[in-house]
Enzyme design. Structure first.
Site, PDB file in Angstrom:
ATOM      1  CD  GLU A 197     -12.835 -30.011   4.008  1.00 47.75           C
ATOM      2  OE1 GLU A 197     -12.675 -30.511   4.882  1.00 47.75           O
ATOM      3  OE2 GLU A 197     -13.290 -28.960   3.726  1.00 47.75           O
TER       4      GLU A 197
ATOM      5  CB  CYS B 260     -19.628 -28.485  -4.457  1.00 48.50           C
ATOM      6  SG  CYS B 260     -18.712 -26.910  -4.350  1.00 48.50           S
TER       7      CYS B 260
ATOM      8  CB  CYS C  89      -8.644 -19.418  -2.824  1.00 45.55           C
ATOM      9  SG  CYS C  89      -9.177 -18.309  -3.875  1.00 45.55           S
TER      10      CYS C  89
ATOM     11  CB  CYS D 152     -13.221 -13.545  -0.213  1.00 40.02           C
ATOM     12  SG  CYS D 152     -13.001 -13.370  -2.230  1.00 40.02           S
TER      13      CYS D 152
ATOM     14  CB  CYS E 186     -13.869 -17.017   1.863  1.00 41.77           C
ATOM     15  SG  CYS E 186     -13.593 -18.669   0.719  1.00 41.77           S
TER      16      CYS E 186
ATOM     17  CB  CYS F 295     -21.134 -21.271   0.459  1.00 46.15           C
ATOM     18  SG  CYS F 295     -22.391 -21.771  -0.723  1.00 46.15           S
TER      19      CYS F 295
HETATM   20  N1  SAH Z   1     -13.721 -18.761  -5.961  1.00 46.21           N
HETATM   21  C1  SAH Z   1     -15.046 -18.806  -6.567  1.00 46.21           C
HETATM   22  C2  SAH Z   1     -15.672 -19.786  -6.384  1.00 46.21           C
HETATM   23  C3  SAH Z   1     -15.692 -20.713  -4.846  1.00 46.21           C
HETATM   24  S1  SAH Z   1     -16.197 -19.864  -3.783  1.00 46.21           S
HETATM   25  C4  SAH Z   1     -15.785 -17.792  -6.242  1.00 46.21           C
HETATM   26  O1  SAH Z   1     -15.570 -16.935  -5.232  1.00 46.21           O
HETATM   27  O2  SAH Z   1     -16.653 -17.349  -7.066  1.00 46.21           O
HETATM   28  C5  SAH Z   1     -18.071 -20.379  -3.979  1.00 46.21           C
HETATM   29  C6  SAH Z   1     -18.926 -19.202  -3.301  1.00 46.21           C
HETATM   30  O3  SAH Z   1     -19.105 -19.106  -2.018  1.00 46.21           O
HETATM   31  C7  SAH Z   1     -18.604 -17.633  -3.649  1.00 46.21           C
HETATM   32  O4  SAH Z   1     -19.751 -17.019  -4.133  1.00 46.21           O
HETATM   33  C8  SAH Z   1     -18.275 -17.076  -2.323  1.00 46.21           C
HETATM   34  O5  SAH Z   1     -18.388 -15.714  -2.303  1.00 46.21           O
HETATM   35  C9  SAH Z   1     -19.144 -17.831  -1.533  1.00 46.21           C
HETATM   36  N2  SAH Z   1     -18.621 -18.018  -0.185  1.00 46.21           N
HETATM   37  C10 SAH Z   1     -17.408 -17.800   0.300  1.00 46.21           C
HETATM   38  N3  SAH Z   1     -17.274 -17.627   1.598  1.00 46.21           N
HETATM   39  C11 SAH Z   1     -18.540 -17.673   2.250  1.00 46.21           C
HETATM   40  C12 SAH Z   1     -19.211 -17.845   3.423  1.00 46.21           C
HETATM   41  N4  SAH Z   1     -18.455 -17.549   4.499  1.00 46.21           N
HETATM   42  N5  SAH Z   1     -20.524 -17.594   3.593  1.00 46.21           N
HETATM   43  C13 SAH Z   1     -21.321 -17.793   2.356  1.00 46.21           C
HETATM   44  N6  SAH Z   1     -20.667 -18.011   1.130  1.00 46.21           N
HETATM   45  C14 SAH Z   1     -19.495 -17.683   1.015  1.00 46.21           C
HETATM   46 FE1  SF4 Z   2     -11.379 -17.758  -3.286  1.00 46.34          FE
HETATM   47 FE2  SF4 Z   2     -12.993 -17.987  -1.369  1.00 46.34          FE
HETATM   48 FE3  SF4 Z   2     -12.766 -15.682  -2.383  1.00 46.34          FE
HETATM   49 FE4  SF4 Z   2     -13.736 -17.941  -4.077  1.00 46.34          FE
HETATM   50  S1  SF4 Z   2     -14.754 -16.846  -2.134  1.00 46.34           S
HETATM   51  S2  SF4 Z   2     -12.432 -16.235  -4.645  1.00 46.34           S
HETATM   52  S3  SF4 Z   2     -12.589 -19.582  -2.935  1.00 46.34           S
HETATM   53  S4  SF4 Z   2     -11.274 -16.746  -1.276  1.00 46.34           S
END
Ligand code: SAH
Ligand code: SF4
Length: 354
Positions: free
Chosen positions: A101, A114, A121, A125, A128, A345
């Site tokens: 996406e 974006c 990934c 995390c 996420c 995000c």
């Molecule tokens: N992998 C990279 C870039 C993609 S994620 C990274 O983690 O930086 C982009 C941003 O979205 C990151 O700062 C991540 O922590 C945030 N993010 C992920 N899950 C989220 C959520 N459920 N609510 C708000 N921000 C989130």
């Molecule tokens: Fe991967 Fe989501 Fe963590 Fe970014 S926030 S590193 S996309 S798992």
């Protein structure tokens, strides 16, 4: 690598090639040297997605280009639109059936795309959506750039342009370093899309070797580092895969980036109720960042079904911000856009092209 692909006449995604590689391909076919600039212009400036449209190229060349690249177009699938906000989310599928996406956001005169860099990934995390499933593969440079070109075509119909690109979609860009950099360099190329380096932001979870490498690229990209916790113990729970890079090393690599590029680094901090949103944590974070060329983006958590987190009340987020600012650390609250279409995000997921 590309030489091998081309020699064996395998299909090639022309968007994967640098300008020089495209020139080499065309020269190998006996084409005069000005053709590279022409074809590059069609692909990257005039945004052609059909070789037949390349009207000033000889028919035989158009046909040959179509033959080598057969099957290598990203197919735009479902499009979701939040009409109030002007945010659009597109599902793009690739020839092997994988899909990612990408999101277009409109804010004033800004048109920000974006992009995703991986299908899923590997970092995983805890909060996420992208990190919950498997990471089936990394995208190629052309597949990353195709997401920008897709929205650029939509905007061109209204005589608008993409003004900014944020590498903040699915995946960890610095774990797909070469393709991400190639996509950025191609989009930055003055004969083509010509988007200035300062219009790009790369967001990383803190992959230290990648950050160090990026500092040496000679590109003034904006770097955003996802920190999420002021202490290693909590960070390891939220971002398990980056345990091997302690916060100290991440900050040192970010400082190195700021000094070699002159760009201020921003830190992203997802606010999770009862986990990392306490005043004492704001104090600890300010202690880490004070005196650095830094900016903190507090991102109130976007809810993901099935995950055990909550967004803190607005006052708590604001209180956290105020503590940072009072202690000399620049901080803002980022309101995610597109949450009504699950484009906020952390809400992007891989879905089968079906
Ligand atoms: N992998 C990279 C870039 C993609 S994620 C990274 O983690 O930086 C982009 C941003 O979205 C990151 O700062 C991540 O922590 C945030 N993010 C992920 N899950 C989220 C959520 N459920 N609510 C708000 N921000 C989130
Ligand atoms: Fe991967 Fe989501 Fe963590 Fe970014 S926030 S590193 S996309 S798992």
């Amino acid at each position: 690598m590309d030489g091998v692909i081309l020699r064996h006449n395998h299909p090639v995604n022309l968007l994967d090639l640098s300008y020089e590689q495209l020139a080499e391909l065309l020269a190998g076919w006996g084409e005069p040297s000005f053709r590279a600039r022409q074809v590059w212009g069609w692909l990257w400036r005039r945004l052609a997605d059909d070789f037949e449209a390349m009207s000033d190229l000889p028919g035989s060349l158009r046909q040959r280009l179509a033959e080598v690249s057969r099957g290598w177009t990203a197919v735009p699938g479902a499009l979701q639109l939040d009409a109030d906000e002007g945010t659009e989310k597109a599902l793009l599928s690739f020839p092997d059936g994988e899909a990612v996406e990408a999101v277009l956001m409109r804010e004033g005169a800004r048109r920000t795309v974006c992009v995703s860099t991986q299908v899923g990934c590997p970092v995983g995390c805890a909060f996420c959506a992208t990190g919950q499933g498997e990471c089936s593969r990394s995208l190629s440079a052309g597949e990353i750039a195709a997401q920008v070109l897709h929205f650029a075509r939509r905007l061109a119909a209204k005589e608008e342009r993409v003004t900014h690109v944020v590498v903040m979609g699915m995946g960890e860009p610095l774990l797909n370093y070469a393709a991400t950099l190639r996509a950025i360099r191609n989009l930055n190329h003055p004969q083509g899309f010509a988007l200035g380096a300062r219009r790009f932001t790369v967001s990383t979870v803190g992959v230290v070797p990648g950050m160090r490498k990026l500092a040496k690229e000679g590109l003034e990209l904006n770097l955003a580092v996802s920190l999420h916790a002021p202490k290693d113990e909590l960070r390891a729970e939220l971002v398990p895969a980056v345990r091997r890079w302690p916060i100290r090393d991440v900050l040192a690599a970010a400082d190195d980036y700021a000094s070699s590029t002159g760009r201020r680094v921003s830190y992203e901090y997802v606010m999770l109720a009862g986990i990392n949103d306490a005043p004492v944590q704001a104090h600890a974070l300010s202690g880490l960042l004070r005196g650095r060329l830094a900016h903190v983006n507090l991102i109130p958590y976007n809810r993901i079904a099935g995950l055990p987190f909550e967004r803190p009340p607005d006052e708590r987020v604001e209180n956290f911000r105020i503590i940072l600012v009072q202690r000399g650390v620049d901080a803002t609250i980022r309101r995610s856009r597109g949450t009504r279409i699950a484009a906020g995000c952390g809400q992007l997921r891989a879905r089968s092209a079906g």
